[in-house]
Scaffold this motif. Structure first.
Motif, PDB file in Angstrom:
ATOM      1  N   PRO A 186       0.828  -1.209   0.000  1.00 18.15           N
ATOM      2  CA  PRO A 186       0.000   0.000   0.000  1.00 18.15           C
ATOM      3  C   PRO A 186       0.857   1.251   0.000  1.00 18.15           C
ATOM      4  CG  PRO A 186      -0.184  -1.180   2.089  1.00 18.15           C
ATOM      5  CD  PRO A 186       0.617  -2.033   1.171  1.00 18.15           C
ATOM      6  N   ARG A 187       0.459   2.190  -0.841  1.00 17.18           N
ATOM      7  CA  ARG A 187       1.231   3.432  -0.930  1.00 17.18           C
ATOM      8  C   ARG A 187       1.086   4.241   0.351  1.00 17.18           C
ATOM      9  NH1 ARG A 187      -1.050   3.796  -6.069  1.00 17.18           N
ATOM     10  NH2 ARG A 187      -2.467   5.416  -5.381  1.00 17.18           N
ATOM     11  N   GLU A 188      -0.080   4.107   0.943  1.00 19.76           N
ATOM     12  CA  GLU A 188      -0.364   4.989   2.057  1.00 19.76           C
ATOM     13  C   GLU A 188      -1.381   4.288   2.958  1.00 19.76           C
ATOM     14  OE1 GLU A 188      -2.511   9.333   2.521  1.00 19.76           O
ATOM     15  OE2 GLU A 188      -2.548   8.236   0.651  1.00 19.76           O
ATOM     16  N   VAL A 189      -1.053   4.170   4.197  1.00 16.32           N
ATOM     17  CA  VAL A 189      -2.044   3.610   5.126  1.00 16.32           C
ATOM     18  C   VAL A 189      -2.567   4.757   5.967  1.00 16.32           C
ATOM     19  CG1 VAL A 189      -2.420   2.026   7.031  1.00 16.32           C
ATOM     20  CG2 VAL A 189      -0.910   1.383   5.169  1.00 16.32           C
ATOM     21  N   ILE A 190      -3.800   5.074   5.734  1.00 14.93           N
ATOM     22  CA  ILE A 190      -4.365   6.237   6.420  1.00 14.93           C
ATOM     23  C   ILE A 190      -4.774   5.828   7.825  1.00 14.93           C
ATOM     24  CG2 ILE A 190      -6.225   7.923   6.393  1.00 14.93           C
ATOM     25  CD1 ILE A 190      -6.338   7.477   3.366  1.00 14.93           C
ATOM     26  N   ARG A 191      -4.355   6.518   8.762  1.00 16.48           N
ATOM     27  CA  ARG A 191      -4.889   6.305  10.113  1.00 16.48           C
ATOM     28  C   ARG A 191      -5.819   7.492  10.379  1.00 16.48           C
ATOM     29  NH1 ARG A 191      -5.370   1.645  11.691  1.00 16.48           N
ATOM     30  NH2 ARG A 191      -5.326   2.241  13.869  1.00 16.48           N
TER      31      ARG A 191
END
Lengths: 522, 340
Positions: free
Chosen positions: A515-520
Motif C-alpha cells: 500500500p502506498r499509504e495507510v491512512i490512520r
C-alpha cells in the motif's frame, strides 16, 4: 424456542435432490406453488376435457365409424402449444428477468453458483414444467389415437419436434432476458418476446396443421436428412445461446468471450462437415447429390450465411478490449503450445481479429478447395468468396482499430459503441455511392465504373457473383479490395501480434502490492 | 483466538488497546481502492483494514462511497484501480474463493415469491454447495441463531421488514463466512427490530468471532456495536481507527482538555450566564430555558473549583455534567457535508 423443522431423516427424494441443480430445486418448488402454474395446468386439463366432451357430442354416431382422431389430436395440440410455446418460454424469460426486478440477483450472484449453473437451472426447471404439461395432455392424445385417423409416427414426430422447439424458444427467452438491465429495455424485450412467441405459436400450429393435412414425408430419405441437419443446428445454436446468456451473467473481469467464440466456431465447423458430407457422399444413402449448378448454388448460400455469421461474431470478438484480466490469464493452460493454439478463442480484440481472419480463410480455402476438387464450381463463386473475405477483414478491422483508438481517448468507450459505429459505417459506405450515383445520373456521363461502388459490399458482391462485369473489372475490384484488406491487416497487425504473444507468455502471479499509504487518523 | 482479546468485543465498550501484530493477516483490507463512474470519483484511494473479530463501522453521508466500497469487497463490482482482500484473497483475482468466506447483506435485497423461510435458506445452502446432513445442519443452525424456527414454514413475502432483515442476516450466515459485510442492515426497522438486530450482530461478533464491516446512518447504534470505525466522505477516508482513537483525535483537534459542560438551574439562568462568562476557562455560553451549555478548557480540578464558585455565588444548580462525545459528534466534526 421450538425445535428445528428440518427433519433429521431426510426423505430419499430430498437426498436425491442434492445431486440436482439448486436453481432447479428452488424453481420447481416455486412453480408447484405458483398460481400461474396451477391455473395453466388446470385450464389445460379443462380445455382438453371440454374438447373431448364437445368433440364426441358433435361427432355423434360418427365416432363409431369415422376417422376423427386427427381433428381431436390437432385441437389437443392447440391447447398444448399455448402452454409449451407461450407459457413455458415466457415463464423462463420472466424468471431470469425477475431476479433483477426482485433484487435477488446480486445475492444470488455472490453464492458459489456459477452463471452456467444458474442458466442451466432455469432451463432445466422450464423443461420439468414442459414434461408436466406433456404428462397432462398425454391421456387425451392416447384417446385421439384410439379414435383413429392419426398414426403413432405422426403423433411422436409432432410431440418430439414441438418439445425441441419449446426448448429452443426457452433458450432464446433466457438469453433475451439477460440482454437488458434497464427498465425501458426490459419492457421492450418483454413485448418483443411476447410478440415473437405468439408468432412461433402461430407458425407451429400452421406447420402441424399442414403436415397433418398433406403428410410430413416420413417416407422420403431427404426428409430425415433435413431433420438430422436441423436438429444438429438447433443443438449448436442452442449451445451458442446458452453461452451468450452465461456470458451476460458473468462477472466483467471473467472470461465472457471464449464460450461464445467456441460455440460460434462449432456452428461453422458443423456446417462445413455437413457440406463435406454432401460433397463426398451426395447421391448415396438418400443424401441429395450436389453437382454443377446445384453445388454452385449451395456453395454460394454457404458462403453468404458463413459470411454473415462471421461478420457478426467477428465484430463482437474484434471490438473487445485488448487487456487480458489477471483472472483470465491465470486460468489459461500451462502448456505453451496449447495457449498459442487457443489464443484466438481467448478474450481480446487483437485475438478476435485473428479468430475472424482464421475462420474466414478456412471458408475461402474450402470454396477454392471445392472448386479444385469438383471442377464444376463456377469461378464467379470463388471470386465472390474472395470478396466476402476482403470486406469482412476491411470492415471488422476498421471496427477493431476504431475501438482501440476511441478507448485510448476515453475510458468510457465501450465495445458496444464500436459495434454500433462499425454498423453505421457499413450503412454509410453502402448508401453513399448509391446516393451519389443517383444524383450523378442526371449528368450526361454518369460514372458507373464498378470501382465507384466499391465501398458498398452488397452491390459489389452482387456484381462479382452475377458476372455483370467483365473479368478485367472483376480483377480490378478484387485487387482494390485486397489492398484494403492488407491495409486493414497492417493497421491491426501490432494488436494482433501483441494479443497472441500476450497469451503465449506463461502467467506469473503479481507480487503482493504494497500500500502506498495507510491512512490512520487524518 | 487471535491477538485481539475476546473481552474487547463487549457491546458499548471500546476495545482493549491491543494492536495486532504486523504479521497477523487482516480479515479484510481495502488497498488504495479507486472506483470511478465516468468523472465521478465514488471511491478515491480508500485504504484501511480490519483484523479478525473486529466490528468496523463504515460511516459517511449519502453518496460518500460506502456502498460502492462494500460492493467491491463483496465481489459485486470491480475497482478502477487498487484492490480489496478478504483474508488475503484478492476480490479481483480470486472472487470465487472470497465468496466462500464472505457474506454480504445489501441494503435492499429481494425475496422470492412462493418460497417459505426454510426453503429460502435451504436454497442458499445448496447454492453454497452444501449437501445432505451438512445442508440441513446449516439451515437448522441459521434458523436457531436468528430465532426463526417457529416461522420456518411462513412464506417470506409475508414477513415484516424486521423479520425480513433477520432472514437476510441468516441467509448471509448460511455458509458460515468469516467476514460479514452489512450495508445499512437497520434501515427502515422499528426500534424493537433494531434492538433485536443489534443483539444478533453483537452475538455474531462476541460469540461467533466474525469480522464485521457495517454501515449505518444510526451512529448511536453503531457506536454501541463497533470497536472501530472508518469515516468516509466524497470517496475519501477521513478517519479510521478504533472509536477511542477517533474520539481522542477529535479531542486533540479541538484542543486538549476542551469539553462541553451543561448546567441546569432551578431558576436564574440569565444571572448564571453572566456569572459563567466571568469565570476562567469558560467560553461560548449558550442558554436554552433553564439549561446552559458552555465550552470549558480547564482540567478536572478546575471543573471542581468552578462548580464550588457557582454554588457559593448562590446559583441553584440541579445538574452539572459534561457532555460525552460520541461517534455522531466525531462524524459531524470530521465530515464537511460534501456532496458529489
Amino acid at each position: 424456542m421450538s425445535g428445528p423443522p428440518v427433519a433429521a431423516d431426510a426423505s430419499i427424494i430430498e437426498r436425491a435432490s442434492d445431486w440436482l441443480n439448486p436453481i432447479l430445486v428452488k424453481e420447481t418448488r416455486q412453480s408447484l406453488k405458483s398460481r400461474q402454474f396451477m391455473a395453466t395446468f388446470f385450464l389445460m386439463l379443462t380445455a382438453a376435457w371440454l374438447i373431448s366432451v364437445f368433440g364426441i357430442v358433435i361427432s355423434g354416431a360418427g365416432v363409431e365409424y369415422r376417422a376423427i382422431g386427427g381433428a381431436f389430436f390437432f385441437f389437443y395440440y392447440v391447447v398444448l402449444s399455448v402452454a409449451i410455446f407461450l407459457i413455458v418460454p415466457f415463464g423462463a424469460f420472466r424468471s431470469l428477468l425477475s431476479e433483477r426486478d426482485l433484487h435477488t440477483w446480486e445475492v444470488l450472484s455472490i453464492t458459489t453458483l456459477k452463471p452456467r449453473q444458474i442458466v442451466w437451472g432455469k432451463f432445466a426447471s422450464a423443461v420439468v414444467q414442459l414434461f408436466i404439461y406433456y404428462s397432462a395432455i398425454t391421456p387425451f392424445i392416447a384417446f385421439a389415437k384410439l379414435l383413429n385417423g392419426i398414426d403413432v409416427p405422426t403423433i411422436a414426430f409432432v410431440l418430439v419436434a414441438s418439445m425441441l422447439g419449446s426448448m429452443v424458444l426457452t433458450l432464446v427467452a433466457l438469453t433475451a432476458s439477460t440482454l437488458g438491465s434497464q427498465r425501458y429495455w426490459q419492457v421492450f424485450l418483454t413485448l418483443g418476446m411476447l410478440g415473437g412467441l405468439l408468432m412461433c405459436l402461430f407458425f407451429a400450429l400452421t406447420r402441424v396443421g399442414a403436415g397433418m393435412q398433406f403428410g410430413f414425408g416420413f417416407d422420403e430419405p431427404g426428409f430425415w436428412w433435413a431433420i438430422a441437419v436441423m436438429i444438429s443446428f438447433v443443438a449448436a445454436y442452442g449451445l451458442l445461446l446458452l453461452q451468450i446468456a452465461i456470458a451476460q451473467l458473468t462477472f466483467d473481469a471473467d472470461n465472457r468471450s471464449s464460450g461464445i467464440r467456441l460455440a460460434a466456431a462449432g456452428i461453422f465447423w458443423l456446417a462445413l462437415l455437413w457440406f463435406l458430407a454432401l460433397l463426398l457422399f451426395g447421391g448415396t444413402a438418400g443424401l441429395p447429390s450436389a453437382t454443377g449448378g446445384v453445388l454452385n448454388g449451395m456453395l454460394m448460400t454457404f458462403t453468404i450465411l458463413s459470411g454473415i455469421h462471421w461478420f457478426m461474431f467477428g465484430l463482437f470478438a474484434a471490438t473487445e478490449p485488448d487487456v487480458l484480466s489477471r483472472r483470465v490469464r491465470r486460468d489459461l493452460g500451462r502448456l505453451g503450445l496449447f495457449r498459442v493454439l487457443a489464443a484466438p478463442f481467448v478474450p481480446g480484440g487483437g485475438r478476435g481479429l485473428v479468430y475472424l481472419i482464421g475462420h474466414m480463410s478456412i471458408l475461402l480455402a474450402f470454396v477454392i478447395g471445392a472448386s479444385l476438387m469438383f471442377g464444376t464450381v463456377d469461378e464467379l463463386t470463388v471470386r465472390f468468396a474472395m470478396g466476402v473475405w476482403c470486406y469482412s477483414v476491411i470492415f471488422i478491422g476498421l471496427g477493431a482499430a476504431l475501438s482501440r483508438v476511441a478507448r485510448s481517448v476515453s475510458g468510457d468507450f465501450r465495445p458496444s459503441h464500436a459495434r454500433v459505429l462499425t454498423m453505421l459505417f457499413l450503412a454509410v459506405a453502402s448508401i453513399l455511392p448509391q446516393t451519389l450515383y443517383f444524383l450523378d445520373r442526371f449528368r450526361a456521363n454518369p460514372n458507373d465504373s464498378p470501382v465507384y461502388f466499391i465501398s458498398d459490399p452488397f452491390s459489389t458482391l452482387y456484381r462479382l457473383r452475377e458476372g455483370s462485369i467483365n473479368t478485367q473489372q472483376s480483377n480490378l475490384l478484387l485487387f482494390v479490395l485486397g489492398i484494403g484488406a492488407v491495409v486493414s491487416l497492417v493497421v491491426n497487425l501490432r494488436a494482433m501480434l501483441a494479443g497472441m504473444s500476450d497469451v503465449a507468455r506463461p502467467y506469473v502471479p503479481p507480487a503482493p502490492a504494497v500500500p502506498r499509504e495507510v491512512i490512520r487518523i487524518v | 483466538m487471535n491477538m485481539i482479546a475476546a473481552e474487547s468485543f463487549a457491546v458499548g465498550s471500546t476495545p482493549v488497546e491491543e494492536v495486532p501484530e504486523d504479521d497477523l493477516q487482516p480479515a479484510f483490507e481495502f488497498r488504495n481502492l479507486h472506483r470511478f463512474f465516468g468523472k465521478l470519483k465514488a471511491v478515491n484511494n480508500v485504504t484501511f483494514k480490519a483484523y479478525p473479530g473486529q466490528v468496523v463501522g463504515f460511516i459517511g453521508p449519502n453518496g460518500a462511497g460506502k456502498t460502492t466500497s462494500m460492493r467491491v469487497l463483496a465481489t459485486l463490482d470491480l475497482p478502477t484501480a487498487g484492490d480489496a482482500f478478504v483474508e488475503g484473497l484478492s476480490v479481483v483475482d480470486d472472487p470465487d474463493n472470497v465468496r466462500r468466506i464472505m457474506g454480504f447483506m445489501p441494503d435492499a435485497f429481494g425475496t422470492y415469491p412462493n418460497v417459505n423461510i426454510v426453503e429460502y435458506l435451504d436454497f442458499y445452502s445448496r447454492a453454497y454447495g452444501f449437501t445432505g446432513r451438512q445442508r440441513r445442519d446449516a439451515v437448522d443452525r441459521v434458523l436457531t441463531f436468528t430465532d426463526l424456527s417457529r416461522l420456518a414454514e411462513k412464506p417470506i413475502d409475508t414477513l415484516s421488514k424486521g423479520l425480513s432483515q433477520r432472514l437476510g442476516l441468516g441467509r448471509t450466515l448460511i455458509h458460515d463466512p468469516h467476514v460479514l459485510i452489512l450495508d445499512e442492515p437497520a434501515a427502515g426497522l422499528d426500534p424493537r427490530a433494531r434492538v433485536e438486530l443489534r443483539e444478533l450482530i453483537h452475538l455474531l461478533a462476541v460469540n461467533l468471532k466474525k469480522t464485521i464491516l457495517i454501515s449505518s446512518h444510526i451512529l448511536t447504534e453503531l457506536s454501541e456495536i463497533c470497536d472501530s470505525a472508518a469515516i468516509i466522505e466524497a470517496g475519501k477516508i477521513l478517519a479510521c481507527g478504533t472509536v477511542t482513537e477517533i474520539m481522542q483525535t477529535l479531542s486533540d483537534r479541538r484542543g486538549r482538555g476542551t469539553a462541553t459542560l451543561t448546567v441546569r438551574v432551578l431558576q436564574g439562568a440569565e444571572a448564571l450566564e453572566r456569572l459563567l462568562l466571568q469565570q476562567p476557562f469558560v467560553g461560548l455560553v449558550s442558554t436554552a430555558g433553564s439549561t446552559l451549555s458552555f465550552q470549558f478548557e480547564g482540567d478536572d480540578r478546575a471543573r471542581v473549583a468552578l462548580l464550588k464558585r457557582l454554588v457559593d455565588q448562590g446559583a441553584q444548580i440541579v445538574e452539572f455534567s459534561g457532555k460525552t462525545e460520541n461517534l455522531e459528534d466525531a462524524f459531524m466534526a470530521i465530515t464537511e457535508g460534501i456532496m458529489q
